[in-house]
Scaffold this motif. Structure first.
Motif, PDB file in Angstrom:
ATOM      1  N   LEU A  56       9.677 -13.658 -12.664  1.00 35.87           N
ATOM      2  CA  LEU A  56       8.532 -14.443 -12.199  1.00 35.87           C
ATOM      3  C   LEU A  56       8.177 -14.095 -10.754  1.00 35.87           C
ATOM      4  N   ALA A  57       9.207 -13.940  -9.901  1.00 35.49           N
ATOM      5  CA  ALA A  57       8.956 -13.613  -8.497  1.00 35.49           C
ATOM      6  C   ALA A  57       8.351 -12.228  -8.353  1.00 35.49           C
ATOM      7  N   VAL A  58       8.902 -11.259  -9.068  1.00 39.17           N
ATOM      8  CA  VAL A  58       8.373  -9.886  -8.990  1.00 39.17           C
ATOM      9  C   VAL A  58       6.944  -9.821  -9.524  1.00 39.17           C
ATOM     10  N   ARG A  59       6.686 -10.540 -10.609  1.00 40.57           N
ATOM     11  CA  ARG A  59       5.333 -10.559 -11.170  1.00 40.57           C
ATOM     12  C   ARG A  59       4.353 -11.226 -10.206  1.00 40.57           C
ATOM     13  N   ARG A  60       4.797 -12.326  -9.602  1.00 40.99           N
ATOM     14  CA  ARG A  60       3.943 -13.012  -8.629  1.00 40.99           C
ATOM     15  C   ARG A  60       3.644 -12.120  -7.429  1.00 40.99           C
ATOM     16  N   SER A  91       0.814  -1.215   0.000  1.00 37.27           N
ATOM     17  CA  SER A  91       0.000   0.000   0.000  1.00 37.27           C
ATOM     18  C   SER A  91       0.851   1.270   0.000  1.00 37.27           C
ATOM     19  N   MET A  92       2.172   1.104   0.190  1.00 35.43           N
ATOM     20  CA  MET A  92       3.079   2.254   0.220  1.00 35.43           C
ATOM     21  C   MET A  92       3.600   2.552  -1.179  1.00 35.43           C
ATOM     22  N   PRO A  93       4.071   3.794  -1.406  1.00 36.37           N
ATOM     23  CA  PRO A  93       4.591   4.172  -2.724  1.00 36.37           C
ATOM     24  C   PRO A  93       5.991   3.598  -2.965  1.00 36.37           C
ATOM     25  N   MET A  94       6.056   2.330  -3.269  1.00 40.84           N
ATOM     26  CA  MET A  94       7.337   1.687  -3.567  1.00 40.84           C
ATOM     27  C   MET A  94       7.133   0.674  -4.692  1.00 40.84           C
ATOM     28  N   ALA A  95       8.213   0.387  -5.384  1.00 39.80           N
ATOM     29  CA  ALA A  95       8.142  -0.582  -6.483  1.00 39.80           C
ATOM     30  C   ALA A  95       7.833  -1.964  -5.928  1.00 39.80           C
ATOM     31  N   ASP A  96       7.204  -2.806  -6.746  1.00 39.63           N
ATOM     32  CA  ASP A  96       6.788  -4.129  -6.304  1.00 39.63           C
ATOM     33  C   ASP A  96       7.949  -4.985  -5.807  1.00 39.63           C
ATOM     34  N   GLY A  97       9.109  -4.858  -6.454  1.00 39.72           N
ATOM     35  CA  GLY A  97      10.208  -5.755  -6.122  1.00 39.72           C
ATOM     36  C   GLY A  97      11.081  -5.321  -4.971  1.00 39.72           C
ATOM     37  N   VAL A  98      10.819  -4.134  -4.371  1.00 44.95           N
ATOM     38  CA  VAL A  98      11.717  -3.607  -3.344  1.00 44.95           C
ATOM     39  C   VAL A  98      11.770  -4.508  -2.119  1.00 44.95           C
ATOM     40  N   VAL A  99      10.619  -5.000  -1.672  1.00 42.68           N
ATOM     41  CA  VAL A  99      10.574  -5.870  -0.499  1.00 42.68           C
ATOM     42  C   VAL A  99      11.394  -7.135  -0.746  1.00 42.68           C
ATOM     43  N   LEU A 100      11.260  -7.692  -1.941  1.00 42.28           N
ATOM     44  CA  LEU A 100      11.980  -8.916  -2.265  1.00 42.28           C
ATOM     45  C   LEU A 100      13.477  -8.656  -2.392  1.00 42.28           C
ATOM     46  N   VAL A 101      13.844  -7.536  -2.991  1.00 45.13           N
ATOM     47  CA  VAL A 101      15.265  -7.197  -3.133  1.00 45.13           C
ATOM     48  C   VAL A 101      15.902  -6.973  -1.769  1.00 45.13           C
ATOM     49  N   ILE A 115      12.662 -17.504  -3.472  1.00 43.89           N
ATOM     50  CA  ILE A 115      11.644 -16.465  -3.258  1.00 43.89           C
ATOM     51  C   ILE A 115      10.405 -16.760  -4.092  1.00 43.89           C
ATOM     52  N   PHE A 116      10.611 -17.156  -5.330  1.00 45.66           N
ATOM     53  CA  PHE A 116       9.464 -17.475  -6.190  1.00 45.66           C
ATOM     54  C   PHE A 116       8.681 -18.660  -5.629  1.00 45.66           C
ATOM     55  N   LEU A 117       9.392 -19.707  -5.210  1.00 43.86           N
ATOM     56  CA  LEU A 117       8.715 -20.874  -4.648  1.00 43.86           C
ATOM     57  C   LEU A 117       7.974 -20.519  -3.358  1.00 43.86           C
ATOM     58  N   ALA A 118       8.547 -19.617  -2.564  1.00 42.36           N
ATOM     59  CA  ALA A 118       7.874 -19.182  -1.335  1.00 42.36           C
ATOM     60  C   ALA A 118       6.588 -18.436  -1.655  1.00 42.36           C
ATOM     61  N   LEU A 119       6.623 -17.595  -2.658  1.00 38.33           N
ATOM     62  CA  LEU A 119       5.416 -16.857  -3.046  1.00 38.33           C
ATOM     63  C   LEU A 119       4.349 -17.803  -3.595  1.00 38.33           C
ATOM     64  N   VAL A 120       4.786 -18.856  -4.286  1.00 34.14           N
ATOM     65  CA  VAL A 120       3.835 -19.848  -4.798  1.00 34.14           C
ATOM     66  C   VAL A 120       3.250 -20.652  -3.637  1.00 34.14           C
ATOM     67  N   ALA A 121       4.107 -21.040  -2.679  1.00 33.16           N
ATOM     68  CA  ALA A 121       3.634 -21.815  -1.529  1.00 33.16           C
ATOM     69  C   ALA A 121       2.662 -20.998  -0.691  1.00 33.16           C
ATOM     70  N   GLY A 122       3.048 -19.760  -0.392  1.00 35.95           N
ATOM     71  CA  GLY A 122       2.146 -18.848   0.301  1.00 35.95           C
ATOM     72  C   GLY A 122       2.058 -19.015   1.803  1.00 35.95           C
ATOM     73  N   LEU A 151      18.449 -16.435 -13.184  1.00 31.23           N
ATOM     74  CA  LEU A 151      18.007 -15.098 -12.771  1.00 31.23           C
ATOM     75  C   LEU A 151      17.038 -14.499 -13.779  1.00 31.23           C
ATOM     76  N   ALA A 152      17.362 -14.637 -15.046  1.00 23.42           N
ATOM     77  CA  ALA A 152      16.498 -14.080 -16.090  1.00 23.42           C
ATOM     78  C   ALA A 152      15.115 -14.709 -16.077  1.00 23.42           C
ATOM     79  N   LEU A 153      15.021 -15.945 -15.593  1.00 25.20           N
ATOM     80  CA  LEU A 153      13.728 -16.625 -15.536  1.00 25.20           C
ATOM     81  C   LEU A 153      12.979 -16.338 -14.236  1.00 25.20           C
TER      82      LEU A 153
END
Length: 242
Positions: free
Chosen positions: A232-236, A82-92, A146-153, A226-228
């Motif tokens: 995927l993680a940022v989009r998820r 909900s804050m003004p930050m890019a989607d991937g900042v938390v993950l980075v 990170i991607f697998l964690a986001l998928v697992a939830g 990384l390219a894959l």
């Protein structure tokens, strides 16, 4: 975001300590209890230490995966989004904290390897190049986690998902040369990204089992992963709650 993750270290020192000690235990166990070094030219410890350094970069992802799922469960991610930050900042931020811990872990394991007789035979530039390859592999593996964690939830699913990563590490040349394995298994091991990094790192450190021809693969595999998985993680992450 990185400072937030680092602050957790002070509140959870045992978890950090376990992450540093576990690779040391594996190194000592395989070096003195299990290791035999079949078909390895030279001392087995000299072969094993670079392999363990590489394997450590592929393991230990559950800390990051658990942290991501814990924030999801507690609704922390929703507040951040909900804050003004890019989607991937938390993950980075989470990845940056993990990279710092991984660098410390490498130094600890290198110190233990030196204590049991392993030596860096290459020059300082080659040694720094080897460390760069190890951290590059870690960065790529992190985004898979990170991607697998986001998928697992959910945190309780992390252990099950983490098991998927273990075969990648053990089906490598970290502990034994592919020459000592059945033909089909040796081929699988040779194509493993972890094996490519381990072989290139051994070459740069001047350790047994190193081959200069694997340097390209040791760079290409992590970059391809990384390219894959990073997009995927940022989009998820961006689609959470939608």
């Amino acid at each position: 975001m990185t400072r937030r993750e680092l602050a957790h270290w002070a509140r959870q020192p045992v978890q950090v300590l376990v992450g540093l000690v576990f690779p040391v235990m594996l190194l000592l166990m395989f070096g003195y209890l299990v290791g035999g070094g079949r078909t390895v030219d030279g001392d087995y410890v000299d072969y094993l230490v670079p392999g363990m350094l590489t394997l450590t970069m592929a393991f230990g992802l559950e800390g990051t995966m658990t942290a991501v799922t814990r924030d999801l469960d507690k609704g922390v991610i929703d507040r951040f989004r909900s804050m003004p930050m890019a989607d991937g900042v938390v993950l980075v931020g989470r990845a940056a904290a993990d990279m710092l811990q991984s660098a410390v872990g490498l130094l600890v394991l290198i110190g233990v390897g030196h204590a049991i007789g392993w030596r860096v035979e290459g020059g300082p530039g080659a040694a720094l190049g080897a460390l760069g390859l190890l951290l590059l592999l870690r960065f790529a593996m992190l985004w898979i986690g990170i991607f697998l964690a986001l998928v697992a939830g959910r945190a309780e699913l992390v252990q099950a998902v983490q098991i998927l990563v273990w075969p990648v590490g053990f089906l490598s040349n970290a502990f034994a040369s592919p020459d000592s394995m059945p033909g089909w298994l040796g081929t699988v091991v040779e194509w493993n990204p972890v094996s490519a990094t381990a072989t290139a790192v051994r070459d740069l450190f001047g350790s047994p089992g190193g081959e200069p021809g694997h340097l390209t693969a040791a760079v290409a595999w992590p970059l391809a992963l990384l390219a894959l998985f990073l997009p995927l993680a940022v989009r998820r992450f961006g689609r959470l709650g939608k």
